[in-house]
Motif scaffolding. Structure first.
Motif, mmCIF file in Angstrom:
data_model
loop_
_atom_site.group_PDB
_atom_site.id
_atom_site.type_symbol
_atom_site.label_atom_id
_atom_site.label_comp_id
_atom_site.label_asym_id
_atom_site.label_seq_id
_atom_site.Cartn_x
_atom_site.Cartn_y
_atom_site.Cartn_z
ATOM 1 N N ASN A 78 41.360 56.740 52.829
ATOM 2 C CA ASN A 78 42.241 56.836 53.998
ATOM 3 C C ASN A 78 43.492 55.998 53.699
ATOM 4 N N PRO A 79 44.656 56.670 53.527
ATOM 5 C CA PRO A 79 45.855 55.934 53.118
ATOM 6 C C PRO A 79 46.299 54.878 54.122
ATOM 7 N N SER A 80 45.771 54.960 55.355
ATOM 8 C CA SER A 80 46.212 53.958 56.333
ATOM 9 C C SER A 80 45.250 52.764 56.437
ATOM 10 N N THR A 81 44.235 52.740 55.565
ATOM 11 C CA THR A 81 43.322 51.582 55.583
ATOM 12 C C THR A 81 44.092 50.323 55.197
ATOM 13 N N LEU A 82 43.895 49.287 55.983
ATOM 14 C CA LEU A 82 44.538 48.005 55.670
ATOM 15 C C LEU A 82 43.536 47.117 54.935
ATOM 16 N N ILE A 83 43.968 46.592 53.792
ATOM 17 C CA ILE A 83 43.107 45.692 53.018
ATOM 18 C C ILE A 83 43.641 44.272 53.191
ATOM 19 N N ILE A 84 42.766 43.376 53.614
ATOM 20 C CA ILE A 84 43.167 41.968 53.733
ATOM 21 C C ILE A 84 42.333 41.179 52.732
ATOM 22 N N SER A 85 42.994 40.485 51.831
ATOM 23 C CA SER A 85 42.255 39.646 50.873
ATOM 24 C C SER A 85 42.475 38.183 51.195
ATOM 25 N N ILE A 86 41.371 37.423 51.226
ATOM 26 C CA ILE A 86 41.530 35.976 51.411
ATOM 27 C C ILE A 86 41.234 35.243 50.105
ATOM 28 N N ALA A 87 41.088 36.004 49.009
ATOM 29 C CA ALA A 87 40.746 35.375 47.728
ATOM 30 C C ALA A 87 41.914 34.527 47.210
ATOM 31 N N ALA A 88 41.627 33.278 46.927
ATOM 32 C CA ALA A 88 42.677 32.378 46.437
ATOM 33 C C ALA A 88 43.165 32.828 45.062
ATOM 34 N N GLY A 89 44.458 32.790 44.871
ATOM 35 C CA GLY A 89 45.028 32.966 43.532
ATOM 36 C C GLY A 89 45.144 34.395 43.017
ATOM 37 N N GLU A 93 49.721 42.305 43.245
ATOM 38 C CA GLU A 93 49.972 43.160 42.072
ATOM 39 C C GLU A 93 48.674 43.352 41.276
ATOM 40 N N ASP A 94 47.927 42.258 41.082
ATOM 41 C CA ASP A 94 46.661 42.373 40.356
ATOM 42 C C ASP A 94 45.657 43.223 41.124
ATOM 43 N N MET A 95 45.626 43.024 42.450
ATOM 44 C CA MET A 95 44.681 43.825 43.254
ATOM 45 C C MET A 95 45.003 45.308 43.113
ATOM 46 N N HIS A 96 46.298 45.607 43.171
ATOM 47 C CA HIS A 96 46.735 47.005 43.040
ATOM 48 C C HIS A 96 46.306 47.547 41.668
ATOM 49 N N LYS A 97 46.521 46.748 40.655
ATOM 50 C CA LYS A 97 46.168 47.155 39.282
ATOM 51 C C LYS A 97 44.668 47.442 39.170
ATOM 52 N N TRP A 98 43.865 46.585 39.795
ATOM 53 C CA TRP A 98 42.409 46.745 39.710
ATOM 54 C C TRP A 98 41.909 47.969 40.468
ATOM 55 N N MET A 99 42.767 48.536 41.326
ATOM 56 C CA MET A 99 42.346 49.735 42.057
ATOM 57 C C MET A 99 42.665 51.005 41.276
ATOM 58 N N HIS A 100 43.321 50.841 40.128
ATOM 59 C CA HIS A 100 43.610 51.970 39.239
ATOM 60 C C HIS A 100 44.256 53.140 39.972
ATOM 61 N N THR A 101 45.355 52.853 40.638
ATOM 62 C CA THR A 101 46.064 53.920 41.347
ATOM 63 C C THR A 101 47.574 53.699 41.262
ATOM 64 N N ASP A 102 48.310 54.819 41.329
ATOM 65 C CA ASP A 102 49.770 54.710 41.392
ATOM 66 C C ASP A 102 50.237 54.741 42.841
ATOM 67 N N LEU A 260 45.685 29.795 38.341
ATOM 68 C CA LEU A 260 44.527 30.665 38.612
ATOM 69 C C LEU A 260 44.954 32.129 38.653
ATOM 70 N N SER A 261 46.126 32.384 39.267
ATOM 71 C CA SER A 261 46.631 33.765 39.323
ATOM 72 C C SER A 261 46.777 34.307 37.914
ATOM 73 N N ARG A 262 47.338 33.468 37.027
ATOM 74 C CA ARG A 262 47.555 33.939 35.651
ATOM 75 C C ARG A 262 46.221 34.177 34.949
ATOM 76 N N GLU A 263 45.281 33.204 35.090
ATOM 77 C CA GLU A 263 43.985 33.323 34.403
ATOM 78 C C GLU A 263 43.225 34.558 34.866
ATOM 79 N N LEU A 264 43.091 34.716 36.203
ATOM 80 C CA LEU A 264 42.274 35.812 36.722
ATOM 81 C C LEU A 264 43.017 37.138 36.659
ATOM 82 N N GLY A 265 44.341 37.076 36.713
ATOM 83 C CA GLY A 265 45.144 38.289 36.693
ATOM 84 C C GLY A 265 45.188 38.947 35.329
ATOM 85 N N GLN A 266 44.794 38.203 34.291
ATOM 86 C CA GLN A 266 44.820 38.799 32.951
ATOM 87 C C GLN A 266 43.735 39.852 32.776
#
Ligand SMILES: NC(=O)c1ccc[n+]([C@@H]2O[C@H](COP(=O)([O-])OP(=O)(O)OC[C@H]3O[C@@H](n4cnc5c(N)ncnc54)[C@H](OP(=O)(O)O)[C@@H]3O)[C@@H](O)[C@H]2O)c1
Length: 268
Positions: A78-89, A93-102, A260-266
């Motif tokens: 559902n394109p209107s689903t809102l995702i809220i992340s409380i994960a530190a760091g 951009e990384d979350m988007h990448k991990w969803m494997h979508t354009d 942390l963003s850099r470490e986990l984002g790799q």
């Protein structure tokens, strides 16, 4: 943190039946089911995400990639689903990448803090550009269920500054209160009395600062009479470079957030 948000939402009037959570650990799920019988618990992320308007990701940062990758199809259904992340760091951009979508994804990134457990939290929020005004309002209302201060930042990098102030901040005050208690004991008070006086002073000062129209520097000056006891203490704190100590601490936390963003984002 997830429990705090769910509990806050229910206390602020959201019907339990509309609140679903996923908890893989059976014992913890049983605890949740007993404590919140109206809410819908499951061991299956898919079951919880299916049909949800808002999905709050409250797993440890190290687990987020696996959760987002495995649930990506459902999160994108559902394109209107809102995702809220409380994960530190973890950056949007990384979350988007991990969803494997354009496709654009509606993500709000949030940095809450532990007083949220008592409904006394402070939180910073950042929204990706396609998040609608209505979704921002929804995200803000959700966080207001556990946080008294909810602020938006326009630049995602500022989430690290929020981490440096309020995300990690409760621990600074615990340390300061611990040091004050120890100083009181060294000055002859019992540990119990020193703690009670310290905690009430901290609470009282916060309430004064929250209710006064004076800024913090003015409030300090007003309670610091020339040549008095408070002035002696403030002079000692300034001589020991309290301002630099605090600035270094805030910057250390913010820098660690970026690291942390850099470490986990790799992770791809
Ligand atoms: N605590 C804070 O002060 C604070 C402040 C700001 C932000 N945060 C962020 O909030 C997030 C949660 O922190 P927390 O302290 O609440 O951690 P937590 O108590 O460990 O909660 C994480 C939850 O995620 C569950 N989980 C683990 N793997 C999962 C999976 N594959 N699918 C679904 N659920 C899964 C865990 O289940 P189990 O019971 O099986 O472990 C646990 O219930 C973190 O990303 C943290 O960075 C925390």
């Amino acid at each position: 943190m997830a429990e705090a948000i769910l509990c806050g939402l229910q206390s602020s009037g959201h019907p339990g039946a509309k609140l679903k959570y996923s908890e893989p650990f059976e014992e913890r799920r049983h605890y949740m089911q007993t404590k919140y019988p109206d809410m819908v618990g499951s061991a299956d992320n898919f079951e919880v995400i299916e049909g949800a308007d808002v999905v709050i990701l409250a797993v440890k940062p190290q687990v987020l990639r696996q959760v987002m990758s495995s649930c990506s199809d459902l999160l994108l259904k559902n394109p209107s689903t809102l995702i809220i992340s409380i994960a530190a760091g973890i950056t949007t951009e990384d979350m988007h990448k991990w969803m494997h979508t354009d496709k654009p994804v509606n993500i709000v990134r949030c940095m809450p803090n532990t007083p949220s457990l008592l409904g006394e939290g402070a939180a910073g929020l950042f929204a990706t550009e396609n998040v609608t005004l209505q979704q921002k309002e929804t995200a803000e209302n959700i966080m207001r269920a556990v946080a008294k201060q909810v602020l938006w930042v326009q630049d995602e990098g500022l989430i690290d500054s929020v981490t440096g102030i309020s995300g990690s901040g409760p621990a600074y005050f615990f340390l300061i209160m611990e040091a004050m208690q120890n100083a009181g004991v060294a000055a002859g008070l019992t540990p119990e009395d020193a703690k009670a006086l310290t905690l009430q002073t901290c609470l009282g000062a916060t309430k004064m600062a929250q209710t006064s129209e004076d800024d913090l520097a003015t409030l300090r000056r007003k309670v610091t009479s020339p040549k008095g006891t408070t002035e002696a203490a403030i002079n000692s704190l300034e001589a020991n470079n309290i301002r630099k100590v605090m600035k270094d601490a805030v910057f250390a936390a913010a820098n660690r957030g970026r690291e942390l963003s850099r470490e986990l984002g790799q992770e791809q």
